[in-house]
Scaffold this motif. Structure first.
Motif, PDB file in Angstrom:
ATOM      1  N   MET A   1       0.857  -1.192   0.000  1.00 30.02           N
ATOM      2  CA  MET A   1       0.000   0.000   0.000  1.00 30.02           C
ATOM      3  C   MET A   1       0.881   1.225   0.000  1.00 30.02           C
ATOM      4  N   ASP A   2       0.762   2.060  -1.021  1.00 33.87           N
ATOM      5  CA  ASP A   2       1.631   3.223  -1.149  1.00 33.87           C
ATOM      6  C   ASP A   2       0.899   4.467  -0.668  1.00 33.87           C
ATOM      7  N   VAL A   3       1.396   5.085   0.397  1.00 32.18           N
ATOM      8  CA  VAL A   3       0.769   6.276   0.961  1.00 32.18           C
ATOM      9  C   VAL A   3       1.723   7.449   0.786  1.00 32.18           C
ATOM     10  N   GLN A   4       1.205   8.625   0.597  1.00 28.00           N
ATOM     11  CA  GLN A   4       2.061   9.784   0.419  1.00 28.00           C
ATOM     12  C   GLN A   4       2.933   9.967   1.655  1.00 28.00           C
ATOM     13  N   PRO A   5       4.229  10.117   1.458  1.00 19.98           N
ATOM     14  CA  PRO A   5       5.140  10.083   2.593  1.00 19.98           C
ATOM     15  C   PRO A   5       5.034  11.243   3.545  1.00 19.98           C
TER      16      PRO A   5
ATOM     17  N   PRO B   1      11.369  -5.336   9.037  1.00 16.29           N
ATOM     18  CA  PRO B   1      11.450  -4.001   8.422  1.00 16.29           C
ATOM     19  C   PRO B   1      12.000  -4.052   7.002  1.00 16.29           C
ATOM     20  N   ASP B   2      11.644  -3.042   6.209  1.00 17.23           N
ATOM     21  CA  ASP B   2      12.093  -2.981   4.820  1.00 17.23           C
ATOM     22  C   ASP B   2      13.539  -2.507   4.721  1.00 17.23           C
ATOM     23  N   VAL B   3      13.950  -1.673   5.664  1.00 21.85           N
ATOM     24  CA  VAL B   3      15.319  -1.154   5.703  1.00 21.85           C
ATOM     25  C   VAL B   3      15.810  -1.237   7.145  1.00 21.85           C
ATOM     26  N   VAL B   4      17.016  -1.745   7.341  1.00 20.36           N
ATOM     27  CA  VAL B   4      17.635  -1.768   8.668  1.00 20.36           C
ATOM     28  C   VAL B   4      18.895  -0.914   8.606  1.00 20.36           C
TER      29      VAL B   4
ATOM     30  N   ARG C   1       8.263   3.199   3.490  1.00 19.14           N
ATOM     31  CA  ARG C   1       8.702   1.887   3.947  1.00 19.14           C
ATOM     32  C   ARG C   1       8.933   1.906   5.452  1.00 19.14           C
ATOM     33  N   LEU C   2       8.947   0.716   6.048  1.00 16.92           N
ATOM     34  CA  LEU C   2       9.242   0.567   7.470  1.00 16.92           C
ATOM     35  C   LEU C   2      10.763   0.496   7.644  1.00 16.92           C
TER      36      LEU C   2
ATOM     37  N   ARG D   1       6.285  -4.436   2.183  1.00 13.87           N
ATOM     38  CA  ARG D   1       5.300  -5.509   2.142  1.00 13.87           C
ATOM     39  C   ARG D   1       4.270  -5.312   3.247  1.00 13.87           C
ATOM     40  N   HIS D   2       4.395  -4.184   3.968  1.00 13.85           N
ATOM     41  CA  HIS D   2       3.488  -3.916   5.076  1.00 13.85           C
ATOM     42  C   HIS D   2       2.410  -2.916   4.668  1.00 13.85           C
TER      43      HIS D   2
END
Length: 876
Positions: free
Chosen positions: A1-5, A99-102, A53-54, A120-121
């Protein structure tokens, strides 16, 4: 789900550039303006990519971590804060939330591990920050905070603290802790600056930073005040200090009153605060002008917030409920919860409170801190208060069967338990007290109640035994065991440091070698770090594991290290320069005296090393505590020396009574004679006694604390007239050496490059003129410059422990070798050197053990007397 950042973005993090060239971050090496910080944040944001992303961050008190933190807040990418230092807690959270990035810190940089390009969240638009709940670090249960909550709490804090752009806060708490995070947020909100550091308040470097950067505030948790007492904070002159904040647990009311009054005298305020992670850090504060009068209170709600009391059946007090824009969205216990919005609008704190007629709230207990035993409701907070009234430091928990409490120190627990049971109206069998070295605590300094409860099953002693938990055992990773054995101490608390426990240069080497083996590396300034901050780091770049595998930052698998650098790491071990110099110097001294080879000057290098170690070990704590520690160290030099010299006086005709009493420089013949052989011991003791007397004077004590580097230079200046024969002196043939001691002190006190350069210049101007023998002067100069500029030296791995052993025993070797080598065949000079080193080392082992046992015996007698007095007071 892409939300405006930008939906979850935090306003102040996105507006850093508005403060222009004002200083934002100050570190040891650089100052970063707001415009430069904004540029770095923007650059980091671009590395996150266009999608939301998370991101997970191992937050450190470093500029790279701070930039990543601000980049996530400003861009609206939800940020999961991981515990500092990695480990199991970090891996648990990473595994649970994927998380997507660590982002981890490595070699002073933030390294991004991009695990996928798109999330993916399902991430709720308001979600900005994910924090571990208080007391559950590493648990999958997280607090979900919105960007508005973070912004609102930062604004409220800035408002009641009256923050202004001219303020500068030192980061005394981790960024990964919500309290430490709130300091960062509130200051960057108003354009103030942060002195970014991970130094402890027991480190003299911290106070140098405070003065240099004109720090106006720092944050403290309850145990911080224990450390402040140890370093003599009440005597420090810090003109820039405007206020101290306190949270993270209840501070004893007497201490609140004491520090509030101290602040009033010295011109700064004490803000006692109350909060929870679920409220983005702060919910209440006590106005500083009321702290001395109402030290039990938490105060009033922060601006924009409000309290109410919700009745609790069966209790007189109500549960404190908080409402305000900083209340969390709710909890997350699994990745699917990240899609949830707000599920609560007010926070039930779980604390029982009352509100006085003055409008101040006071916490009187914890709703969940009650147990029901034999039909009686027992307030565990009251248990702790009753034990505190008996002068005991405790943490209490329990079950439906019994009250379980950890009690610090050695006490008559049977008598205490009987008294407590009577006060609570419980059967004696329902009270279990367990003796511990220190109350188990979480990383944030709060009591670890599950660990306390576990004592009931670990120590099946009926509740009145003397089992200690966690009990020191012979395990290499147990820092308490190392300190206990090296320093012959029994009760070691989390807040104790090597120095506060009486450690000195004589015991430092043994402790450092054992710590290096236990921890895998030696932290810089470990001798000033509390026990709770010393932990094993198996993947530290300097650890044996890393050295063996050749791991290095930026080189996965360590392929390069296993070739060129791996050999170096396997063959050489870094050791502190002072330790190496002591070992090398004693070999040269003994060899020169015996005639095995001739190399003079190393004894004078040891005088500089003595000054260096004095500055490191003998200048912390209150004036009284420091004086006791200095006298103890002097006694540990005098006692073994006088035993040997007295024996030499009795069995030879070489020495006089003046030698036995270490007074030959004052009473013996002038110039160099056989009576001068112990000059090093005699002069060192005279210097140490003189400095102990000088620093016992309040004015001198304040001057040394305020100007540590300049004080050392003054010591040099005092001796220079003697060095250059402008004043007649009775120094022995070796000449005056106080200035060398002062040079070593100045080397340890040098915090900046220009200070090191200035000390170098002084050494270059004075040392070459100290002796007519240019080779001796060159040796002294080289040894001192190595001490000043090189914190460590590489030693062949096979000689690592031998070097440490010789350094530890150097003083004992020096005092005994005069008696040992004449017993060896004069033609066997090499054998005489070996015999002297061996005999001195054996004497060191025996004398250290004997003195340790004597000190332990004295402490036990004192404890026994205290227990007798405590028992008498309990019966009364």
């Amino acid at each position: 789900m892409d939300v405006q950042p930008d939906l979850a973005g935090v306003s102040f993090a996105a507006k850093l550039a508005g403060f222009g060239d004002r200083p934002a971050i100050r570190t040891k090496d650089q100052s970063v303006s707001y415009s430069e910080l904004a540029r770095r944040v923007e650059d980091t944001t671009r590395t996150f990519g266009p999608g939301r992303r998370l991101i997970a961050l191992e937050a450190e008190n470093s500029l790279p971590s701070l930039v990543v933190y601000m980049a996530a807040l400003s861009s609206g990418n939800p940020l999961l804060i991981l515990p500092t230092g990695g480990g199991t807690a970090t891996e648990t959270l990473v595994a649970a939330y994927d998380p997507d990035v660590v982002v981890r810190a490595s070699d002073g940089e933030a390294v991004l591990d991009v695990r996928r390009e798109e999330t993916r969240h399902e991430l709720h638009p308001e979600l900005a920050l994910l924090l571990s709940t208080s007391g559950s670090t590493g648990s999958p249960k997280l607090v979900r905070l919105s960007g508005d909550s973070v912004q609102a709490n930062a604004l409220a804090i800035a408002q009641y603290l009256h923050l202004r752009p001219s303020d500068a806060a030192a980061t005394t708490l981790p960024l990964s802790y919500c309290y430490g995070m709130s300091v960062v947020n509130s200051h960057l909100l108003v354009g103030a600056s942060l002195a970014l550091t991970d130094l402890s308040v027991v480190d003299p470097c911290f106070w140098e930073l405070v003065r240099t950067e004109k720090v106006t505030s720092f944050a403290a948790v309850p145990y911080t005040f224990d450390l402040l007492d140890r370093v003599g904070f009440e005597h420090m002159d810090i003109p820039s200090l405007r206020y101290i904040t306190q949270a993270g647990g209840r501070l004893d009311p007497d201490r609140v009153r004491s520090y509030a009054e101290l602040g009033r005298r010295q011109g700064w305020d004490l803000f006692v605060m109350y909060g929870q992670t679920e409220a983005t850090a702060r919910m209440a504060y006590l106005p500083p002008d009321l702290a001395a009068e109402y030290p039990h209170a938490i105060g009033v709600a922060v601006p924009g917030g409000s309290f109410r009391l919700e009745p609790v059946p069966g209790l007189d007090a109500g549960e404190l409920v908080y409402s305000g824009p900083n209340v969390m969205l709710g909890y997350a216990e699994r990745p699917e919860d990240l899609a949830l919005g707000r599920v609560i609008t007010e926070l039930q704190t779980g604390d029982l409170a009352s509100c006085g007629s003055n409008g101040l709230y006071e916490i009187v207990g914890r709703r969940s801190r009650f147990v029901k035993i034999v039909g009686l409701r027992v307030d565990l907070g009251q248990v702790e208060r009753l034990l505190a009234d008996l002068g005991l430091t405790t943490a209490a928990t329990g079950s439906d069967d019994a009250v379980v409490a950890a009690v610090e120190g050695n006490h008559d627990l049977a008598l205490v338990a009987k008294t407590l049971a009577q006060d609570l109206g419980l059967p004696r069998s329902a009270v279990q007290l367990h003796s511990v070295d220190s109350v188990p605590r979480l990383a944030n300094g709060k009591p670890d109640y599950p660990a306390v409860l576990a004592l009931a099953t670990q120590n099946n002693d009926g509740g009145c035994g003397t089992v200690t938990g966690p009990e020191p055992v012979a395990h290499p990773a147990d820092v308490r065991t190392i300190f206990a054995e090296v320093l012959e101490q029994e009760d070691i608390a989390d807040t104790d440091t090597f120095v506060s426990l009486g450690g000195d240069s004589l015991s430092y080497v043994a402790a450092s070698v054992r710590l290096e083996f236990a921890l895998g590396y030696i932290p810089k300034g470990w001798h000033l770090m509390p026990v709770c901050e010393l932990a094993p780091a198996p993947h530290h770049p300097q650890s044996p594991a890393a050295a063996t595998t050749g791991e290095s930052a930026g080189q996965p698998g360590g392929r390069t290290s296993r070739t060129s650098r791996g050999w170096y790491r396997r063959m050489l071990v870094p050791m502190e320069t002072g330790i190496v110099l002591r070992a090398v110097a004693i070999i040269f001294i003994v060899s020169t005296h015996i005639g095995f080879f001739h190399w003079e000057g190393t004894a004078h290098v040891l005088i500089a090393v003595a000054g260096y170690n004095f500055a490191r070990f003998q200048l912390t704590g209150t004036r009284r505590a420091r004086l006791r520690r200095q006298l103890r160290s002097i006694a540990r030099i005098i006692a073994p020396s006088v035993v040997v010299i007295g024996f030499a006086f009795a069995v030879t005709d070489t020495y006089a009574w003046a030698n036995v009493f270490l007074l030959n420089p004052l009473l013996g013949p002038e110039g160099w004679t056989d009576y001068s052989r112990f000059w090093f011991i005699e002069i060192l003791v005279h210097i140490l006694l003189g400095l102990a007397a000088l620093l016992a004077i309040p004015a001198a004590d304040r001057a040394q604390r305020r100007w540590p580097w300049a004080f050392a230079l003054a010591l040099i200046a005092v001796d220079l007239p003697l060095l250059f024969d402008l004043v007649d002196t009775r120094y022995p043939g070796q000449g005056p050496v106080l200035w060398l001691f002062g040079l070593g002190w100045a080397a340890a006190a040098s915090r900046t490059l220009w200070q090191q350069a200035a000390v170098t210049a002084i050494a270059l101007l004075t040392i070459p003129e100290s002796f007519d023998d240019q080779y001796r002067s060159a040796t002294i100069l080289a040894g001192f410059l190595i001490l000043l500029w090189l914190p460590t030296l590489s030693v062949p791995r096979g000689l690592h422990r031998l070097t440490a052993l010789l350094a530890s025993a150097s003083l004992y070797i020096y005092v005994t070798h005069w008696l040992v080598y004449p017993l060896v065949d004069p033609a066997q000079k090499g054998m005489a050197v070996i015999a002297s080193l061996a005999a001195g080392t054996l004497y060191w082992a025996a004398a250290t053990r004997s003195m340790g046992l004597a000190e332990k015996w004295l402490r036990r007698r004192q404890i026994a007397q205290l227990k007798i007095r405590a028992g008498t007071s309990l019966h009364v």
